[in-house]
Structure formats: C-alpha cells, structure tokens
Scaffold this motif. Sequence first.
Motif, PDB file in Angstrom:
ATOM      1  N   ILE A 368       0.831  -1.204   0.000  1.00 58.90           N
ATOM      2  CA  ILE A 368       0.000   0.000   0.000  1.00 58.90           C
ATOM      3  C   ILE A 368       0.866   1.255   0.000  1.00 58.90           C
ATOM      4  O   ILE A 368       0.581   2.228  -0.709  1.00 58.90           O
ATOM      5  N   ALA A 369       1.943   1.239   0.791  1.00 60.99           N
ATOM      6  CA  ALA A 369       2.824   2.402   0.857  1.00 60.99           C
ATOM      7  C   ALA A 369       3.454   2.701  -0.499  1.00 60.99           C
ATOM      8  O   ALA A 369       3.533   3.855  -0.932  1.00 60.99           O
ATOM      9  N   GLU A 370       3.903   1.656  -1.200  1.00 57.89           N
ATOM     10  CA  GLU A 370       4.504   1.861  -2.518  1.00 57.89           C
ATOM     11  C   GLU A 370       3.471   2.354  -3.527  1.00 57.89           C
ATOM     12  O   GLU A 370       3.764   3.247  -4.350  1.00 57.89           O
ATOM     13  N   LEU A 371       2.267   1.822  -3.475  1.00 56.72           N
ATOM     14  CA  LEU A 371       1.206   2.283  -4.374  1.00 56.72           C
ATOM     15  C   LEU A 371       0.853   3.741  -4.093  1.00 56.72           C
ATOM     16  O   LEU A 371       0.589   4.511  -5.025  1.00 56.72           O
ATOM     17  N   ILE A 372       0.852   4.123  -2.827  1.00 61.44           N
ATOM     18  CA  ILE A 372       0.580   5.520  -2.474  1.00 61.44           C
ATOM     19  C   ILE A 372       1.669   6.427  -3.039  1.00 61.44           C
ATOM     20  O   ILE A 372       1.381   7.516  -3.565  1.00 61.44           O
ATOM     21  N   ALA A 373       2.923   5.986  -2.945  1.00 60.45           N
ATOM     22  CA  ALA A 373       4.029   6.787  -3.486  1.00 60.45           C
ATOM     23  C   ALA A 373       3.862   6.993  -4.986  1.00 60.45           C
ATOM     24  O   ALA A 373       4.029   8.115  -5.495  1.00 60.45           O
ATOM     25  N   ILE A 374       3.512   5.923  -5.700  1.00 62.30           N
ATOM     26  CA  ILE A 374       3.314   6.033  -7.152  1.00 62.30           C
ATOM     27  C   ILE A 374       2.135   6.944  -7.465  1.00 62.30           C
ATOM     28  O   ILE A 374       2.186   7.774  -8.384  1.00 62.30           O
ATOM     29  N   ALA A 375       1.054   6.803  -6.688  1.00 65.79           N
ATOM     30  CA  ALA A 375      -0.130   7.642  -6.907  1.00 65.79           C
ATOM     31  C   ALA A 375       0.189   9.115  -6.685  1.00 65.79           C
ATOM     32  O   ALA A 375      -0.279   9.990  -7.433  1.00 65.79           O
ATOM     33  N   ILE A 376       0.992   9.409  -5.664  1.00 58.63           N
ATOM     34  CA  ILE A 376       1.370  10.798  -5.399  1.00 58.63           C
ATOM     35  C   ILE A 376       2.195  11.351  -6.562  1.00 58.63           C
ATOM     36  O   ILE A 376       2.003  12.494  -7.000  1.00 58.63           O
ATOM     37  N   GLY A 377       3.125  10.536  -7.081  1.00 55.26           N
ATOM     38  CA  GLY A 377       3.901  10.974  -8.238  1.00 55.26           C
ATOM     39  C   GLY A 377       3.025  11.227  -9.443  1.00 55.26           C
ATOM     40  O   GLY A 377       3.216  12.201 -10.187  1.00 55.26           O
ATOM     41  N   LEU A 378       2.030  10.372  -9.637  1.00 54.27           N
ATOM     42  CA  LEU A 378       1.114  10.528 -10.766  1.00 54.27           C
ATOM     43  C   LEU A 378       0.308  11.815 -10.639  1.00 54.27           C
ATOM     44  O   LEU A 378       0.195  12.601 -11.588  1.00 54.27           O
ATOM     45  N   LEU A 379      -0.233  12.043  -9.431  1.00 51.83           N
ATOM     46  CA  LEU A 379      -1.039  13.244  -9.211  1.00 51.83           C
ATOM     47  C   LEU A 379      -0.187  14.506  -9.280  1.00 51.83           C
ATOM     48  O   LEU A 379      -0.611  15.530  -9.839  1.00 51.83           O
ATOM     49  N   ALA A 380       1.021  14.430  -8.706  1.00 52.94           N
ATOM     50  CA  ALA A 380       1.887  15.606  -8.696  1.00 52.94           C
ATOM     51  C   ALA A 380       2.387  15.957 -10.093  1.00 52.94           C
ATOM     52  O   ALA A 380       2.697  17.124 -10.376  1.00 52.94           O
ATOM     53  N   GLY A 381       2.490  14.960 -10.968  1.00 52.36           N
ATOM     54  CA  GLY A 381       3.010  15.214 -12.303  1.00 52.36           C
ATOM     55  C   GLY A 381       1.967  15.617 -13.321  1.00 52.36           C
ATOM     56  O   GLY A 381       2.315  15.995 -14.449  1.00 52.36           O
ATOM     57  N   VAL A 382       0.679  15.572 -12.954  1.00 54.03           N
ATOM     58  CA  VAL A 382      -0.386  15.853 -13.923  1.00 54.03           C
ATOM     59  C   VAL A 382      -0.313  17.289 -14.433  1.00 54.03           C
ATOM     60  O   VAL A 382      -0.306  17.534 -15.658  1.00 54.03           O
ATOM     61  N   LEU A 383      -0.262  18.269 -13.536  1.00 56.01           N
ATOM     62  CA  LEU A 383      -0.283  19.676 -13.960  1.00 56.01           C
ATOM     63  C   LEU A 383       0.924  20.047 -14.812  1.00 56.01           C
ATOM     64  O   LEU A 383       0.767  20.622 -15.908  1.00 56.01           O
ATOM     65  N   PRO A 384       2.159  19.717 -14.362  1.00 56.37           N
ATOM     66  CA  PRO A 384       3.295  20.024 -15.236  1.00 56.37           C
ATOM     67  C   PRO A 384       3.235  19.289 -16.579  1.00 56.37           C
ATOM     68  O   PRO A 384       3.606  19.853 -17.623  1.00 56.37           O
ATOM     69  N   ALA A 385       2.787  18.040 -16.575  1.00 53.86           N
ATOM     70  CA  ALA A 385       2.719  17.262 -17.816  1.00 53.86           C
ATOM     71  C   ALA A 385       1.682  17.853 -18.775  1.00 53.86           C
ATOM     72  O   ALA A 385       1.923  17.936 -19.999  1.00 53.86           O
ATOM     73  N   ARG A 386       0.543  18.287 -18.245  1.00 59.81           N
ATOM     74  CA  ARG A 386      -0.476  18.907 -19.110  1.00 59.81           C
ATOM     75  C   ARG A 386       0.034  20.226 -19.689  1.00 59.81           C
ATOM     76  O   ARG A 386      -0.230  20.554 -20.844  1.00 59.81           O
ATOM     77  N   ARG A 387       0.775  20.953 -18.874  1.00 58.63           N
ATOM     78  CA  ARG A 387       1.350  22.222 -19.364  1.00 58.63           C
ATOM     79  C   ARG A 387       2.316  21.960 -20.510  1.00 58.63           C
ATOM     80  O   ARG A 387       2.336  22.677 -21.515  1.00 58.63           O
ATOM     81  N   ALA A 388       3.130  20.878 -20.327  1.00 60.53           N
ATOM     82  CA  ALA A 388       4.074  20.543 -21.397  1.00 60.53           C
ATOM     83  C   ALA A 388       3.353  20.109 -22.660  1.00 60.53           C
ATOM     84  O   ALA A 388       3.738  20.489 -23.785  1.00 60.53           O
ATOM     85  N   ALA A 389       2.296  19.322 -22.514  1.00 57.02           N
ATOM     86  CA  ALA A 389       1.575  18.800 -23.678  1.00 57.02           C
ATOM     87  C   ALA A 389       0.834  19.897 -24.431  1.00 57.02           C
ATOM     88  O   ALA A 389       0.564  19.763 -25.630  1.00 57.02           O
ATOM     89  N   ARG A 390       0.503  21.001 -23.754  1.00 61.12           N
ATOM     90  CA  ARG A 390      -0.272  22.078 -24.394  1.00 61.12           C
ATOM     91  C   ARG A 390       0.610  23.185 -24.988  1.00 61.12           C
ATOM     92  O   ARG A 390       0.093  24.170 -25.509  1.00 61.12           O
ATOM     93  N   LEU A 391       1.927  23.039 -24.859  1.00 61.89           N
ATOM     94  CA  LEU A 391       2.797  24.069 -25.413  1.00 61.89           C
ATOM     95  C   LEU A 391       2.637  24.165 -26.936  1.00 61.89           C
ATOM     96  O   LEU A 391       2.551  23.155 -27.642  1.00 61.89           O
ATOM     97  N   ASN A 392       2.640  25.377 -27.435  1.00 61.80           N
ATOM     98  CA  ASN A 392       2.620  25.608 -28.884  1.00 61.80           C
ATOM     99  C   ASN A 392       4.002  25.316 -29.443  1.00 61.80           C
ATOM    100  O   ASN A 392       4.993  25.893 -28.971  1.00 61.80           O
TER     101      ASN A 392
END
Length: 400
Positions: A368-392
């Motif tokens: 559970i602890a490892e899954l939580i760590a991965i989930a936090i990385g996934l959630l934390a990376g969403v905003l920067p990743a979306r910003r990168a994907a939307r760059l012109n």
Amino acid sequence: MRPADSLHLALRAITAHRLRSFLTLLGIAVGITAVILLTSIGEGIHRFVLAEFTQFGTNIISVTPGKVKTSGPAPTGFPTSVRPLTLEDAESLRRLPYINGMIAAVWGNTEVKGNGRLRRTTVSGVTPEMLKVHGVKVRSGQFLPPEDVENARAFVVLGAKLKSELFGPANALGARLTVGNLQFRVIGVLEAKGQFLGIDLDDAAYIPTARALELYNRDGMMTIDLSYEEGVPAARVAALITKTLKARHGREDFTLTTQEDMLRTLSSILDVLTMAVGALGSISLLVGGVGIVTIMTIAVSERTGEIGLLVALGAPRRTILGLFLGEAVALSALGGLLGLALGFGLAQLIHLLAPALPVHTPLAFVVIAELIAIAIGLLAGVLPARRAARLNPVEALRAE
C-alpha cells in the motif's frame, strides 16, 4: 514513440540532474519511511494488546451484576437495588449446555502475613476451574481442590512474586498465612505469568470464593466468567445465560460481555490508532508531492525547446503527457522503494534496541505504501505534464 524509448527518455531526464532528482525522491522516501515506521509500531502494539487480552482464553463470557442501560426513574415502591450474583447463580450457569468451565470471582486488596513478613496485595476468591478457564499453571503443589463451593476449606494459592516476597527461596507449601483476619494454609504456587496491561499477575493470592465473600463481607460475586466449547456461537451461549438468570432474578439485572465483543471493540480502537499514526506520517508524503510538482514544473521550463521539437516532429500530445508523467512516477516509485528500505530497517533496529516495544510490518502495508508513493507521483506530475503537452510548438522552438 515506442514504450522503451519513452522509458529511456524519462530515465535520462532523471539522471541528467542527479542531485536534484535525488533530493526530490528523498522527499517521498522520508514520507514513506515515516508511514512504514509509525504504522509498524502501531500494528505491533495492536497485536501485543490483543495477545495480552487473549492469553486467558477467547471463548469466555463474563457476567456482572447490574444492567448497563439508560432508563427513566424507577416506579414508586419498586426496589432499585441490583440483586447480587450468588454462588447458586454461578452453579446454575455451570450446568448449562456448552459450558465447560466457570469462575465465580471476588477480589480486593488486603494484608497477607506469613513467615514473619507482611505484604498488602490483591487477594482473589476464585473457583477451582480457574486453571482450565484462564490457562493458569501450577509450579508447585496444587490449585484449589474441587469441593463444595459454599463450604470450601481455607486454602490459599500464591502467585510467584508473592511467594518470593513472603518466603524467598524456602518452600511455602503447608505454611500458615493470615489473609485479612482469616487463617489459610498454602497448598500451591503458580507459575510466573508476568504483567497484564500494567497489572502484576504474580503479586496475588487466590482463595476459595466463599472465603473471599466472608473476607470482604460481600453477599455476591463481582463477576462470573464462563468458558464455552469451541465452535459454538457466543450469541447462543449468551441467550442461554440470559434466560437462566432472568428466570432466577425475575428481571434482567445483569450484564453479559463476550470476549468476541470486547476484542472486536478493542480491535476497532487499535485500528483507528494505527491509521492515526499512519496519517501523521502521510504529512511528509504531501511535502514530497509538492517537491515533485516543483521539480517537474522547472523541468518543463528547462525543456521547452525539446518539447517543441518533439511536437514539430509529429509526437502527439499524449506522448508528451506520458513522458512527463512517467518521469514523475519514476521519481516517486524510486523514492518509495528507498523509503520502504529505510522504514523496514529502522523498524527492525528499534525492535533490536528495545525488544519490549512491539514492532510488526505486514506485507500489505509495504504494498500500500509503494502504491501511495506512485499515486502521489502521478497526481503531482499531472499539472506540469499537461502544461508541457499544451505548449505551442512554434512558440516552444522560438524560446529555444
């Protein structure tokens, strides 16, 4: 882009800034370490307390005088006193189906004198079946003999510590003791049992119930403990006990407590405690998540030209999104593994340095602890990743 290429790019981005990546994953590692360490201690205490409560058996129902409930004022002229649990009540319950042991108990604190020494300790009045019901063992001599409970002889059995305090290494069997204002003869010494939730079980004396009623000037039991056969539902036995006592007393002026109910309640309380200490450790995980958001946002700014080139070459937006999400997840997963190693190692070190402190790390907590760590990385990376994907792409290449 092939998955292997995406993984290669994500790992290259992490290794390109080793110190920054290490500090980022260290934030997650500290959080996972705190969670594993605190929950291991909480789970260890949980198991320890349950083991303490079950050392005297699990198939036990306790009957105490007085009904625990809320009610209005008693009618005028109706007696409000609770009828005591008598030895006759105890004997009637012992004869019920499924019952294989009974302890009619009375206890108090009084002076015990013998061998020229005086000690104030707990003296309990019990029936001979205490050995069977609570799994007590005799070290020397014998326990209270089975005889008519109302006319039991003045025998006493000493706990290991009390025997040592009064007689030292000398043989105590056959010695005369004064308990309160009554005379008793020592017929046995129990094996050391240790402490139970801070109560020293070895610093006690055991006498027949009828003698304890006389000693403490009582007319009823403080509790009647009944053990029943394995596999029989506690509710069925409790219904028989209730029916019998209601017939004898005319009303339900007693309370039943099953071991199952007590352990279920206790387990729920301890589960909340474990989750609470785990939640405290999770605060560190939030800090680690903020660190990942910060680092990934910086990475997007630094790699604007790379993103523009990938898009200009035909990379779809989802590929860009996957690259940055993969980098965030990789950072958090590596941090989680480091945290698991540190947490488990510290838990074992604490157990070695302080064996009295119970520590237990279930495999489920690790997963559970490892899954939580991965989930936090996934959630934390969403905003920067979306910003990168939307760059012109044009603006990104111009920035380069």
